[in-house]
Design a protein around this motif. Structure first.
Motif, PDB file in Angstrom:
ATOM      1  N   ALA A  34       0.812  -1.217   0.000  1.00 31.47           N
ATOM      2  CA  ALA A  34       0.000   0.000   0.000  1.00 31.47           C
ATOM      3  C   ALA A  34       0.844   1.265   0.000  1.00 31.47           C
ATOM      4  O   ALA A  34       0.415   2.310  -0.504  1.00 31.47           O
ATOM      5  N   GLY A  35       2.039   1.180   0.545  1.00 31.42           N
ATOM      6  CA  GLY A  35       2.896   2.361   0.591  1.00 31.42           C
ATOM      7  C   GLY A  35       3.307   2.887  -0.776  1.00 31.42           C
ATOM      8  O   GLY A  35       3.733   4.028  -0.913  1.00 31.42           O
ATOM      9  N   TRP A  36       3.181   2.031  -1.790  1.00 37.05           N
ATOM     10  CA  TRP A  36       3.561   2.435  -3.150  1.00 37.05           C
ATOM     11  C   TRP A  36       2.460   3.205  -3.871  1.00 37.05           C
ATOM     12  O   TRP A  36       2.633   3.582  -5.036  1.00 37.05           O
ATOM     13  N   GLU A  37       1.325   3.445  -3.230  1.00 39.90           N
ATOM     14  CA  GLU A  37       0.169   3.996  -3.948  1.00 39.90           C
ATOM     15  C   GLU A  37       0.480   5.306  -4.673  1.00 39.90           C
ATOM     16  O   GLU A  37       0.139   5.469  -5.850  1.00 39.90           O
ATOM     17  N   ALA A  38       1.124   6.242  -3.996  1.00 40.16           N
ATOM     18  CA  ALA A  38       1.385   7.538  -4.635  1.00 40.16           C
ATOM     19  C   ALA A  38       2.337   7.390  -5.820  1.00 40.16           C
ATOM     20  O   ALA A  38       2.139   8.013  -6.873  1.00 40.16           O
ATOM     21  N   VAL A  39       3.367   6.571  -5.666  1.00 42.38           N
ATOM     22  CA  VAL A  39       4.315   6.338  -6.764  1.00 42.38           C
ATOM     23  C   VAL A  39       3.595   5.662  -7.930  1.00 42.38           C
ATOM     24  O   VAL A  39       3.748   6.060  -9.094  1.00 42.38           O
ATOM     25  N   ALA A  40       2.811   4.634  -7.633  1.00 44.35           N
ATOM     26  CA  ALA A  40       2.090   3.912  -8.678  1.00 44.35           C
ATOM     27  C   ALA A  40       1.134   4.835  -9.425  1.00 44.35           C
ATOM     28  O   ALA A  40       0.998   4.752 -10.652  1.00 44.35           O
ATOM     29  N   THR A  41       0.476   5.725  -8.696  1.00 47.22           N
ATOM     30  CA  THR A  41      -0.467   6.664  -9.321  1.00 47.22           C
ATOM     31  C   THR A  41       0.239   7.566 -10.320  1.00 47.22           C
ATOM     32  O   THR A  41      -0.254   7.797 -11.437  1.00 47.22           O
ATOM     33  N   ILE A  42       1.409   8.069  -9.941  1.00 47.34           N
ATOM     34  CA  ILE A  42       2.181   8.925 -10.860  1.00 47.34           C
ATOM     35  C   ILE A  42       2.598   8.135 -12.095  1.00 47.34           C
ATOM     36  O   ILE A  42       2.454   8.603 -13.232  1.00 47.34           O
ATOM     37  N   LEU A  43       3.109   6.942 -11.866  1.00 49.15           N
ATOM     38  CA  LEU A  43       3.586   6.129 -12.993  1.00 49.15           C
ATOM     39  C   LEU A  43       2.444   5.793 -13.950  1.00 49.15           C
ATOM     40  O   LEU A  43       2.597   5.892 -15.177  1.00 49.15           O
ATOM     41  N   MET A  44       1.309   5.413 -13.417  1.00 47.23           N
ATOM     42  CA  MET A  44       0.174   5.072 -14.280  1.00 47.23           C
ATOM     43  C   MET A  44      -0.325   6.293 -15.039  1.00 47.23           C
ATOM     44  O   MET A  44      -0.683   6.196 -16.219  1.00 47.23           O
ATOM     45  N   HIS A  45      -0.334   7.438 -14.390  1.00 53.34           N
ATOM     46  CA  HIS A  45      -0.713   8.683 -15.062  1.00 53.34           C
ATOM     47  C   HIS A  45       0.213   8.970 -16.234  1.00 53.34           C
ATOM     48  O   HIS A  45      -0.203   9.521 -17.268  1.00 53.34           O
ATOM     49  N   ASP A  46       1.478   8.581 -16.083  1.00 49.53           N
ATOM     50  CA  ASP A  46       2.483   8.821 -17.125  1.00 49.53           C
ATOM     51  C   ASP A  46       2.523   7.693 -18.157  1.00 49.53           C
ATOM     52  O   ASP A  46       3.419   7.662 -19.009  1.00 49.53           O
ATOM     53  N   GLY A  47       1.593   6.761 -18.084  1.00 54.70           N
ATOM     54  CA  GLY A  47       1.459   5.749 -19.120  1.00 54.70           C
ATOM     55  C   GLY A  47       2.115   4.416 -18.849  1.00 54.70           C
ATOM     56  O   GLY A  47       2.199   3.571 -19.745  1.00 54.70           O
ATOM     57  N   TYR A  48       2.565   4.204 -17.618  1.00 52.92           N
ATOM     58  CA  TYR A  48       3.226   2.941 -17.279  1.00 52.92           C
ATOM     59  C   TYR A  48       2.216   1.923 -16.764  1.00 52.92           C
ATOM     60  O   TYR A  48       1.226   2.272 -16.130  1.00 52.92           O
ATOM     61  N   LYS A  49       2.492   0.665 -17.032  1.00 53.80           N
ATOM     62  CA  LYS A  49       1.750  -0.448 -16.437  1.00 53.80           C
ATOM     63  C   LYS A  49       2.494  -0.838 -15.167  1.00 53.80           C
ATOM     64  O   LYS A  49       3.700  -1.069 -15.193  1.00 53.80           O
ATOM     65  N   VAL A  50       1.773  -0.913 -14.048  1.00 50.51           N
ATOM     66  CA  VAL A  50       2.405  -1.100 -12.743  1.00 50.51           C
ATOM     67  C   VAL A  50       1.849  -2.340 -12.058  1.00 50.51           C
ATOM     68  O   VAL A  50       0.640  -2.601 -12.082  1.00 50.51           O
ATOM     69  N   SER A  51       2.736  -3.098 -11.422  1.00 52.19           N
ATOM     70  CA  SER A  51       2.343  -4.206 -10.556  1.00 52.19           C
ATOM     71  C   SER A  51       3.007  -4.012  -9.201  1.00 52.19           C
ATOM     72  O   SER A  51       4.216  -3.757  -9.125  1.00 52.19           O
ATOM     73  N   TYR A  65      10.103   6.436  -0.508  1.00 54.71           N
ATOM     74  CA  TYR A  65       9.119   6.254  -1.575  1.00 54.71           C
ATOM     75  C   TYR A  65       7.735   6.767  -1.173  1.00 54.71           C
ATOM     76  O   TYR A  65       6.916   7.104  -2.034  1.00 54.71           O
ATOM     77  N   VAL A  66       7.465   6.838   0.142  1.00 54.23           N
ATOM     78  CA  VAL A  66       6.196   7.368   0.635  1.00 54.23           C
ATOM     79  C   VAL A  66       6.268   8.882   0.794  1.00 54.23           C
ATOM     80  O   VAL A  66       5.361   9.605   0.380  1.00 54.23           O
ATOM     81  N   SER A  67       7.355   9.376   1.368  1.00 56.64           N
ATOM     82  CA  SER A  67       7.464  10.811   1.629  1.00 56.64           C
ATOM     83  C   SER A  67       7.927  11.607   0.409  1.00 56.64           C
ATOM     84  O   SER A  67       7.687  12.812   0.332  1.00 56.64           O
ATOM     85  N   HIS A  68       8.561  10.939  -0.547  1.00 56.49           N
ATOM     86  CA  HIS A  68       9.049  11.608  -1.762  1.00 56.49           C
ATOM     87  C   HIS A  68       8.612  10.827  -3.011  1.00 56.49           C
ATOM     88  O   HIS A  68       9.455  10.355  -3.786  1.00 56.49           O
ATOM     89  N   PRO A  69       7.312  10.722  -3.230  1.00 50.62           N
ATOM     90  CA  PRO A  69       6.841   9.917  -4.367  1.00 50.62           C
ATOM     91  C   PRO A  69       7.217  10.505  -5.724  1.00 50.62           C
ATOM     92  O   PRO A  69       7.486   9.747  -6.663  1.00 50.62           O
ATOM     93  N   LYS A  70       7.253  11.817  -5.833  1.00 46.49           N
ATOM     94  CA  LYS A  70       7.588  12.432  -7.122  1.00 46.49           C
ATOM     95  C   LYS A  70       9.036  12.127  -7.500  1.00 46.49           C
ATOM     96  O   LYS A  70       9.335  11.763  -8.643  1.00 46.49           O
ATOM     97  N   GLU A  71       9.935  12.291  -6.542  1.00 48.05           N
ATOM     98  CA  GLU A  71      11.341  12.006  -6.814  1.00 48.05           C
ATOM     99  C   GLU A  71      11.553  10.520  -7.105  1.00 48.05           C
ATOM    100  O   GLU A  71      12.368  10.152  -7.957  1.00 48.05           O
ATOM    101  N   THR A  72      10.822   9.670  -6.391  1.00 47.64           N
ATOM    102  CA  THR A  72      10.930   8.230  -6.607  1.00 47.64           C
ATOM    103  C   THR A  72      10.448   7.855  -8.000  1.00 47.64           C
ATOM    104  O   THR A  72      11.116   7.107  -8.733  1.00 47.64           O
ATOM    105  N   ALA A  73       9.290   8.373  -8.389  1.00 51.32           N
ATOM    106  CA  ALA A  73       8.752   8.090  -9.724  1.00 51.32           C
ATOM    107  C   ALA A  73       9.679   8.622 -10.811  1.00 51.32           C
ATOM    108  O   ALA A  73       9.875   7.969 -11.844  1.00 51.32           O
ATOM    109  N   LYS A  74      10.262   9.778 -10.573  1.00 56.03           N
ATOM    110  CA  LYS A  74      11.185  10.358 -11.560  1.00 56.03           C
ATOM    111  C   LYS A  74      12.387   9.446 -11.782  1.00 56.03           C
ATOM    112  O   LYS A  74      12.820   9.235 -12.930  1.00 56.03           O
ATOM    113  N   LEU A  75      12.930   8.879 -10.702  1.00 59.94           N
ATOM    114  CA  LEU A  75      14.084   7.991 -10.821  1.00 59.94           C
ATOM    115  C   LEU A  75      13.698   6.714 -11.568  1.00 59.94           C
ATOM    116  O   LEU A  75      14.457   6.223 -12.411  1.00 59.94           O
ATOM    117  N   ILE A  76      12.522   6.176 -11.266  1.00 64.43           N
ATOM    118  CA  ILE A  76      12.048   4.976 -11.957  1.00 64.43           C
ATOM    119  C   ILE A  76      11.868   5.257 -13.444  1.00 64.43           C
ATOM    120  O   ILE A  76      12.252   4.444 -14.303  1.00 64.43           O
TER     121      ILE A  76
END
Length: 231
Positions: free
Chosen positions: A19-36, A209-220
């Protein structure tokens, strides 16, 4: 136009769940990624490998494999899967051959003293110390809920020694959490350096990854657009 990876598998660490990945996953999916998001049980290293490899298999295409904390130990072996094109470690254990999470913690101890075993072969973080030691930069109510909903990690998972580190053959990225009390930040820097990882640092607690989801998604996403696609 260079093809890039559009699939991401996220692996949580000890004392947490997916569940902690929710914010990161949301950003990635918005940007067109398939996430598991892998919901591995932390009951044994073999079990956690099984769940992670199943998620990679289900993608059926090249993936970026991401691990937080103990999840780094998991992706270090699971990353040998042929569909894994890149590894991303978020304040995670990028272990070398013969190392375990336990040996890294013993080599340069973390600040927290709140990790305690029970009589069933599991380890917990004492609830009263969880917010300060694990999630100091999260809202107090969120950190408190993480404390009471924590997933204990088995001794087997924590002490399992890696045999074949995938970062030796796969392109690697690493996020260092400079205010981490669960893994010593200097150990994170050491592991990132020897993995020849493209490294960023954030002023964060262990749960970067919870407190800095934008930076985490950017690195991914950097890994996804930079790593070569072999299939």
């Amino acid at each position: 136009m260079k093809e890039h990876i559009k699939n991401v598998v996220l692996v949580h660490g000890a004392f947490a769940d997916g569940a902690g990945w929710e914010a990161v996953a949301t950003i990635l999916m918005h940007d067109g990624y398939k996430v598991s998001v892998v919901q591995h049980p932390e009951t044994s290293y073999a079990d956690d490998q099984k769940y992670t490899k199943a998620a990679i298999d289900a993608m059926g295409a090249p993936v970026v494999l991401v691990g937080h904390s103990y999840g780094g130990s998991v992706i270090t072996e699971a990353g040998n899967h042929p569909n894994v094109a890149a590894l991303v470690y978020i304040a995670a254990f990028a272990l070398d051959t013969g190392e375990s999470c336990a040996t890294i913690e013993q080599g340069l101890p973390q600040a927290s003293k709140a990790f305690k075993p029970d009589s069933n072969g599991n380890w917990w973080i004492e609830q009263e110390h969880f917010p300060a030691d694990f999630a100091a930069d999260l809202p107090k109510d969120k950190a408190a809920f993480m404390a009471i909903s924590q997933v204990p990690i088995s001794t087997d998972a924590f002490t399992h020694k890696v045999t074949s580190p995938a970062w030796k053959t796969k392109p690697t990225w690493y996020m260092v959490a400079t205010a981490d009390r669960s893994i010593n930040p200097d150990q994170e820097r050491m592991m990132a350096k020897r993995a020849k990882a493209k490294t960023v640092e954030v002023n964060s607690s262990h749960v970067a990854y919870v407190s800095h989801p934008k930076e985490t998604a950017k690195l991914i996403e950097e890994a996804a657009t930079s790593a070569p696609v072999n299939q």
